[in-house]
Motif scaffolding. Structure first.
Motif, mmCIF file in Angstrom:
data_model
loop_
_atom_site.group_PDB
_atom_site.id
_atom_site.type_symbol
_atom_site.label_atom_id
_atom_site.label_comp_id
_atom_site.label_asym_id
_atom_site.label_seq_id
_atom_site.Cartn_x
_atom_site.Cartn_y
_atom_site.Cartn_z
ATOM 1 N N ASP A 185 -0.424 18.943 -1.741
ATOM 2 C CA ASP A 185 -0.557 20.393 -1.635
ATOM 3 C C ASP A 185 -0.705 20.803 -0.175
ATOM 4 O O ASP A 185 -1.310 20.101 0.631
ATOM 5 N N SER A 186 -0.126 21.939 0.141
ATOM 6 C CA SER A 186 -0.261 22.554 1.451
ATOM 7 C C SER A 186 -0.964 23.890 1.251
ATOM 8 O O SER A 186 -1.002 24.433 0.153
ATOM 9 N N PHE A 187 -1.502 24.422 2.314
ATOM 10 C CA PHE A 187 -2.246 25.678 2.233
ATOM 11 C C PHE A 187 -1.627 26.680 3.196
ATOM 12 O O PHE A 187 -1.375 26.365 4.349
ATOM 13 N N PHE A 188 -1.372 27.886 2.701
ATOM 14 C CA PHE A 188 -0.748 28.932 3.485
ATOM 15 C C PHE A 188 -1.554 30.203 3.348
ATOM 16 O O PHE A 188 -2.136 30.485 2.316
ATOM 17 N N ARG A 189 -1.545 30.990 4.409
ATOM 18 C CA ARG A 189 -2.202 32.295 4.386
ATOM 19 C C ARG A 189 -1.161 33.327 4.780
ATOM 20 O O ARG A 189 -0.457 33.181 5.774
ATOM 21 N N PHE A 190 -1.062 34.368 3.973
ATOM 22 C CA PHE A 190 -0.104 35.424 4.215
ATOM 23 C C PHE A 190 -0.802 36.635 4.821
ATOM 24 O O PHE A 190 -2.002 36.827 4.645
ATOM 25 N N ALA A 241 0.987 43.065 3.503
ATOM 26 C CA ALA A 241 1.853 43.097 2.316
ATOM 27 C C ALA A 241 1.058 43.170 1.018
ATOM 28 O O ALA A 241 1.610 43.477 -0.032
ATOM 29 N N PHE A 242 -0.234 42.886 1.067
ATOM 30 C CA PHE A 242 -1.036 42.813 -0.137
ATOM 31 C C PHE A 242 -2.069 43.931 -0.262
ATOM 32 O O PHE A 242 -2.915 43.895 -1.138
ATOM 33 N N ILE A 243 -1.983 44.923 0.624
ATOM 34 C CA ILE A 243 -2.911 46.049 0.544
ATOM 35 C C ILE A 243 -2.718 46.749 -0.796
ATOM 36 O O ILE A 243 -1.599 46.984 -1.233
ATOM 37 N N ALA A 244 -3.797 47.055 -1.452
ATOM 38 C CA ALA A 244 -3.803 47.756 -2.742
ATOM 39 C C ALA A 244 -3.128 46.953 -3.859
ATOM 40 O O ALA A 244 -2.584 47.514 -4.786
ATOM 41 N N THR A 245 -3.141 45.629 -3.748
ATOM 42 C CA THR A 245 -2.649 44.780 -4.833
ATOM 43 C C THR A 245 -3.730 43.764 -5.159
ATOM 44 O O THR A 245 -4.693 43.603 -4.414
ATOM 45 N N ASP A 246 -3.540 43.078 -6.250
ATOM 46 C CA ASP A 246 -4.489 42.025 -6.597
ATOM 47 C C ASP A 246 -3.942 40.644 -6.264
ATOM 48 O O ASP A 246 -4.491 39.632 -6.666
ATOM 49 N N LYS A 247 -2.835 40.599 -5.512
ATOM 50 C CA LYS A 247 -2.248 39.314 -5.133
ATOM 51 C C LYS A 247 -3.118 38.646 -4.071
ATOM 52 O O LYS A 247 -3.589 39.296 -3.139
ATOM 53 N N PRO A 248 -3.329 37.336 -4.196
ATOM 54 C CA PRO A 248 -4.115 36.631 -3.190
ATOM 55 C C PRO A 248 -3.315 36.440 -1.898
ATOM 56 O O PRO A 248 -2.090 36.384 -1.931
ATOM 57 N N ILE A 249 -4.013 36.367 -0.788
ATOM 58 C CA ILE A 249 -3.326 36.137 0.482
ATOM 59 C C ILE A 249 -3.266 34.647 0.811
ATOM 60 O O ILE A 249 -2.661 34.266 1.794
ATOM 61 N N HIS A 250 -3.896 33.826 -0.016
ATOM 62 C CA HIS A 250 -3.881 32.383 0.198
ATOM 63 C C HIS A 250 -3.036 31.717 -0.877
ATOM 64 O O HIS A 250 -3.048 32.133 -2.031
ATOM 65 N N PHE A 251 -2.293 30.685 -0.493
ATOM 66 C CA PHE A 251 -1.471 29.931 -1.424
ATOM 67 C C PHE A 251 -1.789 28.459 -1.251
ATOM 68 O O PHE A 251 -1.904 27.960 -0.136
#
Length: 75
Positions: free
Chosen positions: A39-44, A48-58
């Protein structure tokens, strides 16, 4: 290059956060020998995620990241 927007001639600054399919493929091919199947770890960017429930970490394999980006599950 300390002043904002001051780039040398014929050298442009980075785009506003997105990779084309070709650029993503190139980045993933460079990272693949190091990541393998781990597994790798990414931060977005948060923008792009303002006012959403999407996580910024993958967290996941590079193949999972590529598939998620292709399917539009991650902006």
């Amino acid at each position: 290059m300390k002043e904002l927007g001051c780039w040398p001639r014929f050298l442009g600054g980075p785009d506003e956060g997105g990779l084309s399919a070709e650029e993503l493929s190139a980045v993933l091919s460079i990272l693949q020998p190091f990541a393998g199947t781990r597994d790798s770890f990414f931060r977005f960017s948060e923008i792009a995620f303002i006012a959403t429930d999407k996580p910024i970490h993958f967290s996941g394999t590079l193949e999972e990241l590529s598939a998620s980006l292709a399917e539009g599950n991650i902006n």
